[in-house]
Structure formats: C-alpha cells, structure tokens
Motif scaffolding. Structure first.
Motif, PDB file in Angstrom:
ATOM      1  N   SER A   1       0.583  -1.217   0.007  1.00 52.94           N
ATOM      2  CA  SER A   1       0.346  -0.057   0.135  1.00 52.94           C
ATOM      3  C   SER A   1       0.963   1.420  -0.307  1.00 52.94           C
ATOM      4  N   GLN A   2       2.135   0.922   0.366  1.00 49.02           N
ATOM      5  CA  GLN A   2       3.190   2.375   0.702  1.00 49.02           C
ATOM      6  C   GLN A   2       3.742   2.867  -1.108  1.00 49.02           C
ATOM      7  N   SER A   3       2.673   3.326  -1.572  1.00 45.25           N
ATOM      8  CA  SER A   3       3.079   4.324  -2.899  1.00 45.25           C
ATOM      9  C   SER A   3       4.176   5.525  -3.197  1.00 45.25           C
ATOM     10  N   LYS A   4       4.655   6.004  -2.087  1.00 53.34           N
ATOM     11  CA  LYS A   4       5.708   7.551  -1.918  1.00 53.34           C
ATOM     12  C   LYS A   4       7.074   6.968  -1.986  1.00 53.34           C
ATOM     13  N   ARG A   5       7.301   6.884  -3.827  1.00 51.99           N
ATOM     14  CA  ARG A   5       8.863   6.491  -4.081  1.00 51.99           C
ATOM     15  C   ARG A   5      10.066   7.822  -3.508  1.00 51.99           C
TER      16      ARG A   5
END
Length: 658
Positions: free
Chosen positions: A39-43
């Motif tokens: 669910s983590q989408s921050k790059r």
C-alpha cells in the motif's frame, strides 16, 4: 550498496507485477527495519527504479539521481560530509496488493573526490618565491580532509585541532611562512646567546626573510601532453647532429629501422630497432607456418644529416641447407608444401663521424618445407670508413675478451674457417646438437652424447668419434690478431694437431663384446696468447700457437636387465683452454739478486735502490722542475744540519762571540 547503481533479477513471469521502491523505516523499540507493504506508494526523491522484462525473468535496476560531489563554498546540491548517503531501501514486487518478493538494500555511498570541472589549458603563472610564498599552508596535503598536526589546514575543525594543538608543525611547514630566523637580533634567547652575538646579529623586518623561496623558484608552467610517438623534427626525417652511439637508426618515413634480434628472455623479436655502432649476430628458429617477412629492403635509411641512403642488396641462394635446417620433423605429409624464404641477412653499415655513408645487405634465400625447423641468422656490422678493408672491424687490432677467435682454411678455395664447440639442446645428442664459436679468453667445456650399439665395431667407433670431433674444427690456421688478413700468411698461425693414433702407438682392437679401449672421446684445444703491447693504452692480445690433442677412454656397454636390442651412450667432450705466456722470456736473476734478497724491491716493503726515484726522469707524479727544486732544498737542509752539528763549527762560533 556502495555505488550509485545496483542490479538485481526477479525470476518468473513479471506480467501484472508492480515494482516499487520505498525507504525502510526503523522501529524505535527494536532498532530493526520494518517490512513495508504494497500500500505504500511514496517513492524516494533521490532514487530511480527501472525494470527491464525478459523471457522468464526481469532485470531490476536501482540508481541514485543526486550529485555526489563534495560541497564547495556557497554550493548546493552536493555532499556536506564524505559519507554522503546512508539509507535503507526496500524494493517490492506486488500483484493485486499481494507481496510476491522484497529486496532490502543497505546504502553507504561516499562522496566522489574526483574533479569533474573544466580544466584550463592556459599557462599558470607561479609567483616568484623570492618575494611571495607559494602556499600559505604547506602542510595542507589532502583536499577536503584534515591533515593531522597541520594547524593551518582550513578543513580542520576546532574540535580536531584540540587533539594535536600542542604538536603542530612549526616554521615554514606548519604555515608560518615568515618565522624569525636564527640570525635575527630579536629571535635569540639570552640563555644560548654567545657573548659576541649582539655585534653580528641582523637587524631586519620579517618581510625580508631567508625562508622566502625555500620550496620552489617560480616561473611560468605550461601544460604539456606526454608524447607517445617518435618525436618529429622540424624537417620530417632530418637529424641535425647525426647519430650517437646507441641511437636508433631511422628510416625515410621517420620509423625505426628494425632487424630481428634476441630479447633478454632469449626469444627473437622481429621489430627490434638497430642501434648505431652496436653490432650483433643472432639466430632465430622458425618453421614454415610461423615464418614472417621482415622489413622490405627498398626502405631508405636516414644518414643522420637529412639525406636518405638506398640499401645495396645482393641476393644469393643457399647451397648447404644443413647449416640452417637444424631439425626435420617426423611427420609425413601427403603433400609437402615448400616456400622460398630468407635464410640469412647480413647488414654492413659504413659510417664516418656521426653519419652513415653506405649500407650493404647480403640476403641468402632457400626453400623451407613443412616439418622442417629453420634457424635464421641476422648479422649487423658497423665498419668505419677509415678502415682499410672489411676485416678491420675495430681500432684495436688485437683480440678482445669474449670475441670469436678467427679461423681460416688455407687448403680450400674459400679460406673462411670455423673453430667451434658444441651447444647441445634437448636430449644432448650429437646428431641434433648445434655449435657455437670459440670465444677469446673464455675457457669452455661442452659435450654431447653418441648412441652406441652393443655390437659396435671398435675400429669404426674410433673413426666415427674422431670424425665427430674433427667436425668442430674446420680450419688449418688461426688468426694472430682480430684483423688478420686472409691474403697474408704471416698473420696466421698453423694449428698443431696431435693425432689420436700415431704409428708407434699400439691400439687395442677390442675383441671383447661391449668393450672398446682407446676411444678418443675428449678433444683438447689449447690456445697460447700473450700481451704484445698497447695501442693508446689498450692492451694488444695476440695468439702465438694453437694445439689440438685427444684423450682416450675405455668405453663399456651399460644396460639394465635386458641388453638385447638396446643402445648405450658414449659422452664425448670438447674443452678450450687459454694459456697466457710472457711476450718475451723473462730476464734471469743474477746471483746478487738471488743471495741478497733484502735489496729486492719486489719482495720487500722498503726499497733502498729507489731512494732517489723522485729525482729521476722516470717519476711523473709532478713536473721535473718541482722535483729538482724540492730535492735541492732537501739537500741544502741536510748539508746545513751536518755543518751545525760539527764540533769545529761550535769552536768557530765561540771564537766569533769573543
């Protein structure tokens, strides 16, 4: 991960799989990395993720996008510390929010210390050190880092300076470019001052100090590109001052003139340059498959003054193939291929002063076939133009140690002869052994092995051994000097041969099977020479006589358990001995010299007969006039001492005083 890029692979079908990269967070309680989820989408901003799909795998590349240079003053987007990046990354492979695989990456990347700016090619003017120091901190040797004990290093923080503040470099090396020097009146302490110091000390300001110019005298430094090619002259191919000894000879195309030569490892190098005034004679083995043609003979040579010389080439055909074909292969070809190749090349350079006047080349051609080993020969000789003929190779007419002994066969139309010893190789058999010339002044011992059958006839064996030994000496005379003339018989000495079997000697026939007595297995060459004088201080060695004799042995067949159908070995040797004798018989000693040895200057440290040697013409330590003046002064002092110590002189002196 210690670099800006790293690769990994995802095995399996990657269709429908989403790849992502996230920063891994650290649990404050346990200190371990927490597992990320899909669910983590921050790059991360400084990282890039590339996926290259394949057949059954995918290549995953993680790369850093930020700058790794150390920060300069007033610079941004750079590394403030040498350890630039310290992070923990996770690469996730998800399919429909299901984690299929993850990769944990620990990143420690240091700043790049290489210079990536523009390099100026303009000349840099270094200030004159007599008036201005070159560097304000000479001990600052490492860029971007603190140098220990260098208190003037701007990279050293106050905390680091406290570690070595009491051990800093002093004087010029520590950054104090104008320290008080010893002769300054204000720099001397009263404890060690001599009493005369105030009268000789220097009254001067610190701007006028002897430490200026202590490191380097400034001048204009222009950047240079290191040359990797032969330096071209202002006029192509021209040499202004001629050749010097050891200089490589150049061609018209400004290339090296090459002739095959032996390297330090013994192998032949085909493109070896020819050095001026350095003669050589080399042999290079080759076969038809590995044969290569050398430099063409139509190449013109630079004479040393800018003129170009054409080679005078003479082609000849080799008639005696056995001198060059040292070994034939045992392979049998259905169709033997042959090729016309060069067997030998002899170069003769005629020179005068520093220039080359003429080049003569003799090329020997022959046919080389498959399965044959060819021993090519290449010789280079430098002859002075002042020489009378080609035999005068050196200004020293006598022999030099290590040079081949000259031999001649006066009974043949071709008077050139040879005096050789063996140079065995491989199994040391006489059938495959080569020969090498006898070198003047070098005592040598060499040999080879003959295969002998148990049923060998002793008479035939003696003849075979004698013939093998005599093959080394294809000469009847030996040159007295190194420049002996073939047309003058007085320049040669005849070889004295002592035959192994005289008519008065009873030679055993050897009726016992496997035993043969009186086999001439040893060839003895004795060369008598003397020092007959000197030319410009160089001793002249001259050969006086040459004797050849034989030593016999008893050969016995040796075998193991079975002697039938086997061969034994007979070692035969050839030795060379140089014997130096006086050029003239020594003068016999007189009866006085024999009985009164205390007056012999050669056997005593004190030599009374040579007491007045400095006053003679034979003493050359100083001018004769100085010796005569010193001798007369010494004689006067001796005479004066004798007069003053005489009793009658004291009586005359006393009467004069009365």
């Amino acid at each position: 991960m210690s670099g800006p890029r790293v690769n990994s692979f995802f095995l399996g079908n990657s269709s429908g799989v989403n790849f992502s990269i996230v920063l891994s967070s650290i649990d404050e309680d346990t200190g371990k990395s927490q597992l990320a989820n899909c669910s983590q989408s921050k790059r991360p901003d400084d990282w890039n993720l590339d996926v290259t799909p394949g057949t059954n795998f995918s290549k995953v590349t993680v790369s850093l996008t930020r700058n790794l240079q150390l920060c300069l003053p007033n610079a941004t987007d750079c590394c403030t510390q040498p350890l630039c990046v310290v992070e923990t990354l996770q690469v996730l492979a998800c399919c429909d929010s299901v984690l299929l695989a993850d990769l944990l990456i620990q990143v420690e990347i240091y700043a790049n210390s290489s210079f990536t700016g523009n390099v100026s090619e303009n000349a840099t003017t270094i200030p004159n050190q007599v008036f201005q120091p070159l560097g304000s901190c000479p001990c600052d040797l490492t860029a971007g880092a603190c140098d220990v004990r260098c208190c003037c290093d701007p990279e050293c923080t106050p905390d680091l300076k406290q570690l070595f503040s009491e051990s800093c470099f002093t004087g010029v090396f520590g950054g104090d470019v104008n320290p008080p020097f010893d002769h300054l009146c204000s720099s001397q302490s009263t404890e060690y001052n001599p009493y005369w110091f105030p009268f000789l000390c220097v009254q001067s300001s610190l701007n006028n100090t002897p430490f200026l110019g202590y490191f380097y005298h400034g001048f204009t430094s222009t950047p240079r590109i290191p040359p990797f090619k032969i330096p071209l002259q202002t006029s192509p191919g021209r040499l202004f001052t001629g050749y010097g000894q050891g200089d490589p000879i150049m061609t018209e195309e400004n290339d090296y003139f090459t002739v095959p030569q032996q390297s330090v490892t013994g192998q032949c190098v085909g493109n070896a340059p020819v050095a001026f005034l350095q003669s050589f004679d080399v042999k290079c083995p080759t076969d038809r498959a590995s044969y290569k043609e050398g430099l063409p003979h139509d190449v013109q040579i630079n004479s040393g003054t800018g003129d170009f010389i054409q080679q005078n080439v003479i082609y000849r055909t080799v008639t005696d193939m056995g001198r060059f074909i040292t070994k034939s292969g045992s392979l049998h070809f259905a169709e033997v291929l042959c090729q016309n190749v060069t067997f030998a090349e002899h170069y003769t350079f005629i020179w005068e002063d520093k220039n080359i006047e003429q080049i003569n080349v003799t090329v020997f051609l022959g046919s080389l076939c498959d399965g044959e080993i060819l021993t090519q020969r290449f010789t280079v000789q430098f002859l002075s133009l002042k020489s009378i003929n080609a035999t005068e190779l050196f200004e020293n007419p006598g022999y030099q140690v290590g040079k081949p002994v000259r031999a001649a066969n006066m009974n043949a139309s071709d008077t050139s002869g040879s005096l050789n010893i063996w140079q065995p190789a491989g199994r040391s058999l006489c059938t495959t052994a080569t020969s090498t010339p006898v070198l003047f002044g070098v005592d040598s011992l060499s040999g080879c092995i003959l295969e002998v059958d148990i049923n060998e006839d002793c008479s035939l064996l003696r003849g075979s051994v004698t013939e093998t030994l005599n093959s080394l000496i294809q000469a009847t005379h030996v040159g007295k000097r190194d420049n002996s003339n073939y047309s003058d018989l007085n320049d040669w000495v005849e070889i004295i041969r002592l035959n192994p079997f005289n008519s008065d000697t009873n030679v055993s026939t050897g009726n016992v099977k496997g035993i043969c007595p009186d086999i001439p297995a040893n060839l003895n060459i004795r060369i008598i020479f003397a020092d007959v004088g000197a030319v410009q201080g160089t001793p002249q060695e001259q050969i006086l006589a040459v004797q050849i004799s034989y030593s016999t042995v008893i050969w016995k067949f040796q075998c193991g358990l079975i002697c039938e159908n086997s061969a034994s070995f007979l070692p035969i040797t050839a030795s060379v001995q140089f014997i130096k004798v006086p050029a003239q018989p020594p003068i016999p000693m007189t009866r006085y010299q024999i009985n009164y040895t205390e007056f012999d200057c050669n056997r005593n440290d004190v030599c009374w007969p040579q007491l007045f040697y400095p006053l003679t013409r034979f003493y050359t330590g100083e001018p004769y006039s100085h010796c005569l003046a010193k001798g007369l002064t010494l004689a006067f002092l001796v005479l004066l001492a004798v007069i003053l110590t005489n009793p009658w002189f004291s009586k005359i002196w006393d009467s004069c005083l009365i």
